[in-house]
Design an enzyme around this catalytic site. Structure first.
Site, PDB file in Angstrom:
ATOM      1  N   ARG A 152       1.633   2.876  -0.089  1.00  0.00           N
ATOM      2  CA  ARG A 152       2.054   3.428  -1.381  1.00  0.00           C
ATOM      3  C   ARG A 152       3.486   3.051  -1.720  1.00  0.00           C
ATOM      4  O   ARG A 152       3.850   2.979  -2.893  1.00  0.00           O
ATOM      5  CB  ARG A 152       1.818   4.938  -1.414  1.00  0.00           C
ATOM      6  CG  ARG A 152       0.321   5.273  -1.516  1.00  0.00           C
ATOM      7  CD  ARG A 152       0.020   6.731  -1.255  1.00  0.00           C
ATOM      8  NE  ARG A 152       0.353   7.168   0.080  1.00  0.00           N
ATOM      9  CZ  ARG A 152      -0.434   7.018   1.150  1.00  0.00           C
ATOM     10  NH1 ARG A 152      -1.622   6.449   1.014  1.00  0.00           N
ATOM     11  NH2 ARG A 152      -0.061   7.444   2.335  1.00  0.00           N
ATOM     12  N   GLU A 180       3.286  11.869  12.735  1.00  0.00           N
ATOM     13  CA  GLU A 180       2.963  13.266  13.003  1.00  0.00           C
ATOM     14  C   GLU A 180       1.554  13.414  13.570  1.00  0.00           C
ATOM     15  O   GLU A 180       1.203  14.433  14.134  1.00  0.00           O
ATOM     16  CB  GLU A 180       3.156  14.136  11.753  1.00  0.00           C
ATOM     17  CG  GLU A 180       2.318  13.749  10.567  1.00  0.00           C
ATOM     18  CD  GLU A 180       2.939  12.680   9.674  1.00  0.00           C
ATOM     19  OE1 GLU A 180       2.519  12.590   8.513  1.00  0.00           O
ATOM     20  OE2 GLU A 180       3.828  11.925  10.108  1.00  0.00           O
TER      21      GLU A 180
END
Length: 183
Positions: free
Chosen positions: A71, A108
């Site tokens: 993105r 994460e």
């Protein structure tokens, strides 16, 4: 009715634009993760323009924009077009056809490697690094390190959204961070 206050480094108006273009997707890409889907923001021309203009207003001057896969490519291309700056992709491992620097990092929810061509920047060139979300700071740190390895000088780092509860900004130390929305 609860009124949620939205904040970001460029003020509440731009923060609200990004918040309004974000959809939470539960359990993606794996159980327990709440994915922040910014595709509605990208699909809303006037809102996307406000976000891009907000980054440009905060981060000028720079010579080239480095967009982090995937993105970040969209944001970088829009900024590059609007300012006449060049655009350099920071890609996932194995996607670049010529010699590249690489940096591995923890996400994460896993691990990844980014790469940039060894000749992507003219030595001393001012580089704005952009991505969609700053989470733990692993991706951002790797991208910034790659720009520096390739001879660029990081003039700034901007994201549409910062997940402040994951402390990514702190992981980047004294490097300049700009987030349109902080949650």
């Amino acid at each position: 009715m609860t009124t949620e206050i939205v904040t970001g480094d460029s003020g509440p108006e731009l923060a609200a634009v990004v918040a309004g273009g974000t959809v939470d997707v539960l359990d993606f890409p794996k159980p327990g993760i709440v994915f922040k889907d910014l595709m509605p923001l990208f699909g809303d021309g006037p809102a996307f323009k406000k976000a891009v203009d907000g980054i440009i207003a905060h981060q000028s001057p720079f010579d080239v924009v480095a967009g982090v896969e995937a993105r970040g490519f969209l944001i970088a291309a829009a900024i590059g077009y609007a300012t006449g700056a060049g655009v350099v992709p920071v890609r996932k491992a194995g996607k670049l056809p010529r010699p590249a620097f690489s940096a591995s990092y923890a996400l994460e929810y896993g691990e990844a490697t980014l790469e940039v061509h060894t000749d992507a920047f003219v030595p001393g060139q001012r580089v704005l690094v952009v991505d969609d979300v700053l989470a733990t700071g692993g991706t951002a740190g790797a991208a910034i390190d790659l720009v520096e390895q390739a001879g660029g000088i990081v003039s700034g780092f901007s994201v549409l959204m910062e997940l402040s509860f994951l402390d990514g900004r702190e992981r980047l130390g004294t490097r300049p961070v700009h987030a349109l929305l902080t949650v």
